[in-house]
Design a protein around this motif. Structure first.
Motif, PDB file in Angstrom:
ATOM      1  N   ASN A   1       3.943  45.995  -1.769  1.00 29.95           N
ATOM      2  CA  ASN A   1       4.093  44.846  -1.030  1.00 29.95           C
ATOM      3  C   ASN A   1       3.357  43.604  -1.061  1.00 29.95           C
ATOM      4  O   ASN A   1       3.335  42.429  -0.510  1.00 29.95           O
ATOM      5  CB  ASN A   1       4.274  45.156   0.613  1.00 29.95           C
ATOM      6  CG  ASN A   1       5.398  46.115   0.811  1.00 29.95           C
ATOM      7  OD1 ASN A   1       6.572  45.884   0.190  1.00 29.95           O
ATOM      8  ND2 ASN A   1       5.464  46.772   1.839  1.00 29.95           N
ATOM      9  N   ALA A   2       2.231  44.028  -1.975  1.00 29.73           N
ATOM     10  CA  ALA A   2       1.235  43.046  -2.240  1.00 29.73           C
ATOM     11  C   ALA A   2       1.778  41.711  -2.843  1.00 29.73           C
ATOM     12  O   ALA A   2       2.820  41.748  -3.463  1.00 29.73           O
ATOM     13  CB  ALA A   2      -0.017  43.721  -2.887  1.00 29.73           C
TER      14      ALA A   2
ATOM     15  N   LEU B   1      -8.288  54.455 -14.572  1.00 30.91           N
ATOM     16  CA  LEU B   1      -6.966  53.761 -14.254  1.00 30.91           C
ATOM     17  C   LEU B   1      -7.164  52.237 -14.058  1.00 30.91           C
ATOM     18  O   LEU B   1      -8.294  51.500 -13.669  1.00 30.91           O
ATOM     19  CB  LEU B   1      -6.099  54.373 -13.052  1.00 30.91           C
ATOM     20  CG  LEU B   1      -6.179  55.863 -13.179  1.00 30.91           C
ATOM     21  CD1 LEU B   1      -5.615  56.153 -11.814  1.00 30.91           C
ATOM     22  CD2 LEU B   1      -4.903  55.862 -14.169  1.00 30.91           C
ATOM     23  N   PHE B   2      -5.960  51.383 -14.099  1.00 33.03           N
ATOM     24  CA  PHE B   2      -6.282  50.030 -13.541  1.00 33.03           C
ATOM     25  C   PHE B   2      -5.178  49.662 -12.698  1.00 33.03           C
ATOM     26  O   PHE B   2      -3.813  50.115 -13.257  1.00 33.03           O
ATOM     27  CB  PHE B   2      -6.608  48.989 -14.540  1.00 33.03           C
ATOM     28  CG  PHE B   2      -5.703  48.770 -15.725  1.00 33.03           C
ATOM     29  CD1 PHE B   2      -4.949  47.573 -15.659  1.00 33.03           C
ATOM     30  CD2 PHE B   2      -5.677  49.590 -16.790  1.00 33.03           C
ATOM     31  CE1 PHE B   2      -3.970  47.462 -16.964  1.00 33.03           C
ATOM     32  CE2 PHE B   2      -4.740  49.415 -17.828  1.00 33.03           C
ATOM     33  CZ  PHE B   2      -4.029  48.124 -17.966  1.00 33.03           C
ATOM     34  N   ASP B   3      -4.846  48.921 -11.739  1.00 24.90           N
ATOM     35  CA  ASP B   3      -3.629  48.274 -11.015  1.00 24.90           C
ATOM     36  C   ASP B   3      -3.414  46.999 -11.641  1.00 24.90           C
ATOM     37  O   ASP B   3      -4.282  46.088 -11.701  1.00 24.90           O
ATOM     38  CB  ASP B   3      -3.881  48.539  -9.624  1.00 24.90           C
ATOM     39  CG  ASP B   3      -4.058  49.778  -8.803  1.00 24.90           C
ATOM     40  OD1 ASP B   3      -3.576  50.899  -9.670  1.00 24.90           O
ATOM     41  OD2 ASP B   3      -4.854  50.057  -8.078  1.00 24.90           O
TER      42      ASP B   3
ATOM     43  N   THR C   1      -1.000  41.369 -15.119  1.00 21.99           N
ATOM     44  CA  THR C   1      -2.075  40.707 -14.379  1.00 21.99           C
ATOM     45  C   THR C   1      -2.859  41.693 -13.724  1.00 21.99           C
ATOM     46  O   THR C   1      -2.296  42.356 -12.911  1.00 21.99           O
ATOM     47  CB  THR C   1      -1.550  39.400 -13.540  1.00 21.99           C
ATOM     48  OG1 THR C   1      -0.927  38.570 -14.264  1.00 21.99           O
ATOM     49  CG2 THR C   1      -2.949  38.808 -13.129  1.00 21.99           C
ATOM     50  N   PRO C   2      -3.954  41.900 -14.091  1.00 16.03           N
ATOM     51  CA  PRO C   2      -4.966  42.805 -13.271  1.00 16.03           C
ATOM     52  C   PRO C   2      -5.301  42.357 -11.904  1.00 16.03           C
ATOM     53  O   PRO C   2      -5.262  41.273 -11.552  1.00 16.03           O
ATOM     54  CB  PRO C   2      -6.271  42.931 -14.063  1.00 16.03           C
ATOM     55  CG  PRO C   2      -5.831  42.435 -15.595  1.00 16.03           C
ATOM     56  CD  PRO C   2      -4.630  41.425 -15.202  1.00 16.03           C
ATOM     57  N   MET C   3      -5.071  43.504 -11.078  1.00 16.43           N
ATOM     58  CA  MET C   3      -5.105  43.458  -9.541  1.00 16.43           C
ATOM     59  C   MET C   3      -6.374  43.780  -9.073  1.00 16.43           C
ATOM     60  O   MET C   3      -6.723  44.194  -7.878  1.00 16.43           O
ATOM     61  CB  MET C   3      -4.097  44.029  -8.870  1.00 16.43           C
ATOM     62  CG  MET C   3      -2.611  43.553  -9.457  1.00 16.43           C
ATOM     63  SD  MET C   3      -2.216  41.860  -8.930  1.00 16.43           S
ATOM     64  CE  MET C   3      -1.956  42.216  -7.111  1.00 16.43           C
TER      65      MET C   3
ATOM     66  N   GLY D   1       8.460  43.519 -13.057  1.00 22.00           N
ATOM     67  CA  GLY D   1       8.571  42.831 -11.982  1.00 22.00           C
ATOM     68  C   GLY D   1       7.791  43.386 -10.473  1.00 22.00           C
ATOM     69  O   GLY D   1       8.471  43.342  -9.640  1.00 22.00           O
ATOM     70  N   ALA D   2       6.983  44.424 -11.014  1.00 22.57           N
ATOM     71  CA  ALA D   2       6.382  45.024  -9.756  1.00 22.57           C
ATOM     72  C   ALA D   2       4.952  45.418 -10.316  1.00 22.57           C
ATOM     73  O   ALA D   2       4.655  45.317 -11.375  1.00 22.57           O
ATOM     74  CB  ALA D   2       7.262  46.284  -9.702  1.00 22.57           C
ATOM     75  N   GLN D   3       4.288  45.875  -9.060  1.00 27.71           N
ATOM     76  CA  GLN D   3       2.669  46.282  -9.341  1.00 27.71           C
ATOM     77  C   GLN D   3       3.147  47.932  -9.766  1.00 27.71           C
ATOM     78  O   GLN D   3       3.685  48.703  -9.612  1.00 27.71           O
ATOM     79  CB  GLN D   3       2.097  46.245  -8.140  1.00 27.71           C
ATOM     80  CG  GLN D   3       1.746  45.249  -7.450  1.00 27.71           C
ATOM     81  CD  GLN D   3       1.022  45.032  -6.487  1.00 27.71           C
ATOM     82  OE1 GLN D   3       0.300  45.786  -5.934  1.00 27.71           O
ATOM     83  NE2 GLN D   3       1.256  44.110  -5.476  1.00 27.71           N
ATOM     84  N   ARG D   4       2.002  48.147 -10.925  1.00 28.41           N
ATOM     85  CA  ARG D   4       1.769  49.192 -11.465  1.00 28.41           C
ATOM     86  C   ARG D   4       0.344  49.760 -11.777  1.00 28.41           C
ATOM     87  O   ARG D   4      -0.352  49.078 -11.559  1.00 28.41           O
ATOM     88  CB  ARG D   4       2.685  49.401 -12.879  1.00 28.41           C
ATOM     89  CG  ARG D   4       4.033  49.002 -12.885  1.00 28.41           C
ATOM     90  CD  ARG D   4       5.055  50.103 -12.337  1.00 28.41           C
ATOM     91  NE  ARG D   4       6.350  49.976 -12.886  1.00 28.41           N
ATOM     92  CZ  ARG D   4       7.342  49.747 -12.014  1.00 28.41           C
ATOM     93  NH1 ARG D   4       6.943  49.604 -10.626  1.00 28.41           N
ATOM     94  NH2 ARG D   4       8.669  49.614 -12.354  1.00 28.41           N
ATOM     95  N   THR D   5       0.351  51.063 -11.791  1.00 26.53           N
ATOM     96  CA  THR D   5      -1.030  51.809 -12.255  1.00 26.53           C
ATOM     97  C   THR D   5      -0.693  52.178 -13.567  1.00 26.53           C
ATOM     98  O   THR D   5      -0.030  52.910 -14.012  1.00 26.53           O
ATOM     99  CB  THR D   5      -1.311  52.781 -11.367  1.00 26.53           C
ATOM    100  OG1 THR D   5      -1.375  52.312  -9.810  1.00 26.53           O
ATOM    101  CG2 THR D   5      -2.575  53.539 -11.490  1.00 26.53           C
ATOM    102  N   PHE D   6      -1.743  51.491 -14.570  1.00 29.47           N
ATOM    103  CA  PHE D   6      -1.848  52.320 -15.867  1.00 29.47           C
ATOM    104  C   PHE D   6      -3.148  52.950 -16.112  1.00 29.47           C
ATOM    105  O   PHE D   6      -3.837  52.692 -15.545  1.00 29.47           O
ATOM    106  CB  PHE D   6      -1.946  50.659 -16.599  1.00 29.47           C
ATOM    107  CG  PHE D   6      -0.865  49.858 -16.690  1.00 29.47           C
ATOM    108  CD1 PHE D   6       0.329  49.789 -17.570  1.00 29.47           C
ATOM    109  CD2 PHE D   6      -0.584  48.761 -15.841  1.00 29.47           C
ATOM    110  CE1 PHE D   6       1.534  49.329 -17.275  1.00 29.47           C
ATOM    111  CE2 PHE D   6       0.475  47.876 -15.670  1.00 29.47           C
ATOM    112  CZ  PHE D   6       1.494  48.071 -16.464  1.00 29.47           C
ATOM    113  N   ALA D   7      -2.740  53.842 -16.896  1.00 30.47           N
ATOM    114  CA  ALA D   7      -3.889  54.780 -17.533  1.00 30.47           C
ATOM    115  C   ALA D   7      -4.683  53.849 -18.643  1.00 30.47           C
ATOM    116  O   ALA D   7      -3.826  53.566 -19.611  1.00 30.47           O
ATOM    117  CB  ALA D   7      -3.374  56.044 -18.101  1.00 30.47           C
TER     118      ALA D   7
END
Length: 78
Positions: A4-5, A50-52, A31-33, A59-65
């Motif tokens: 929801n951010a 990891l990076f969010d 876009t890094p968060m 079209g959503a926030q994700r966590t990437f390795a």
């Protein structure tokens, strides 16, 4: 990471080649968060960097390795 951010500005988006947990590789624009961090998630169960980011392709926030991202592949894509 909260789904929801707010959506960030695309101004600082980066493109990179990413291989997901199924072994599928594709170009992603996100876009890094925040900063990189050590951790684990449901999709990345091994303790790792990891990076969010807001994933513009999904079209959503994700966590990437970090180990699965190739930033040299997307250097000219944005």
């Amino acid at each position: 990471m909260s789904e929801n951010a707010s959506v960030p500005s695309r101004e600082h988006a980066v493109s990179f080649q990413y291989t997901n947990w199924r072994g599928e590789t594709s170009m992603r624009t996100a876009t890094p968060m925040g900063p990189f961090y050590l951790g684990a998630t449901e999709w990345h169960p091994a303790h790792q960097w990891l990076f969010d980011a807001y994933d513009w392709d999904k079209g959503a926030q994700r966590t990437f390795a970090l180990k699965d991202a190739d930033f040299t592949a997307g250097a000219e894509a944005v």
